[in-house]
Design an enzyme around this catalytic site. Sequence first.
Site, PDB file in Angstrom:
ATOM      1  N   GLU A  14      -2.363  -7.758 -12.346  1.00 52.24           N
ATOM      2  CA  GLU A  14      -1.787  -6.806 -11.393  1.00 52.24           C
ATOM      3  C   GLU A  14      -1.846  -5.388 -11.949  1.00 52.24           C
ATOM      4  O   GLU A  14      -1.235  -5.105 -12.981  1.00 52.24           O
ATOM      5  CB  GLU A  14      -0.334  -7.164 -11.090  1.00 52.24           C
ATOM      6  CG  GLU A  14       0.319  -6.184 -10.118  1.00 52.24           C
ATOM      7  CD  GLU A  14       1.795  -6.462  -9.896  1.00 52.24           C
ATOM      8  OE1 GLU A  14       2.339  -5.964  -8.894  1.00 52.24           O
ATOM      9  OE2 GLU A  14       2.411  -7.160 -10.730  1.00 52.24           O
ATOM     10  N   GLU A  73       8.660  -7.892  -3.316  1.00 50.22           N
ATOM     11  CA  GLU A  73       9.044  -7.452  -4.656  1.00 50.22           C
ATOM     12  C   GLU A  73       9.585  -6.031  -4.552  1.00 50.22           C
ATOM     13  O   GLU A  73       8.902  -5.052  -4.855  1.00 50.22           O
ATOM     14  CB  GLU A  73       7.869  -7.510  -5.634  1.00 50.22           C
ATOM     15  CG  GLU A  73       8.356  -7.319  -7.077  1.00 50.22           C
ATOM     16  CD  GLU A  73       7.231  -7.124  -8.074  1.00 50.22           C
ATOM     17  OE1 GLU A  73       7.366  -7.607  -9.201  1.00 50.22           O
ATOM     18  OE2 GLU A  73       6.234  -6.468  -7.742  1.00 50.22           O
TER      19      GLU A  73
END
Length: 253
Positions: free
Chosen positions: A137, A234
């Site tokens: 990520e 998130e």
Amino acid sequence: MKFSANLGFLWADRPLPDAIRAAKAAGFDAVECHWPYNVPVAATKAALEETGLPMLGLNTSRGDTTIGENGLAALPGREPEARAAIDEALAYAAGISAAAVHVMAGNSSGPRAQRTFCDNLAYACEAAGDAVTILIEPLNHYNAPGYFLDTVEMAANIIREVGKPNLRLMFDFYHVQIMGGDITRRFESLLPLIGHVQIASVPDRGEPDHGELDYAYVLSRIRELGWDRPVGAEYIPHTVADPDMSWLTKYMR
């Protein structure tokens, strides 16, 4: 559209098993977490089985956070620790039937760091086999200054260099918007490499119902492009103890 609660931020004031139960009560379809290692595997597994929620993923250890470490896999000379962290994450994932492990790169730069990262990712992919997807990520340079991996294009090049079928990109719209925008076109171009998607408002990283990004449009567009897996929520809720889930009800409709 299905949604996954990221329990690194949501209900973070509760033990992980209780946070899983709260996610179920709120209407989420799945959960994901950051670093669950202080919770026994059996306790996490029991909560997942009780609620019927799948655990989509977890992160490898950041290392020594007291000195600002944020991952180990791209740190030359730290390969034994990085691979121990990968082994730890894969073992926990196996114990709770988690779908993915996010291998954190850490704060580094340069060709040696990239070679180290690629070698450690190849190790992770081989160790994971067909059971677990390995994710990387990119993190934006405001929230994670000095982090090795900061753009989706850099991540795509690394995925192609490593060349393992179970290595995928975690496309977090919050980070990608900060690091260049043009998000739906970039999502479309990288879709074959994407293994998971996350959302939060920009720039405050709060509930995904305000700010620079119109998630009503974004979510509709990625659904049109064929994304049918849960979207990871998130974000940092404005109210920790009892987060407002009105955005979830709206987008699920």
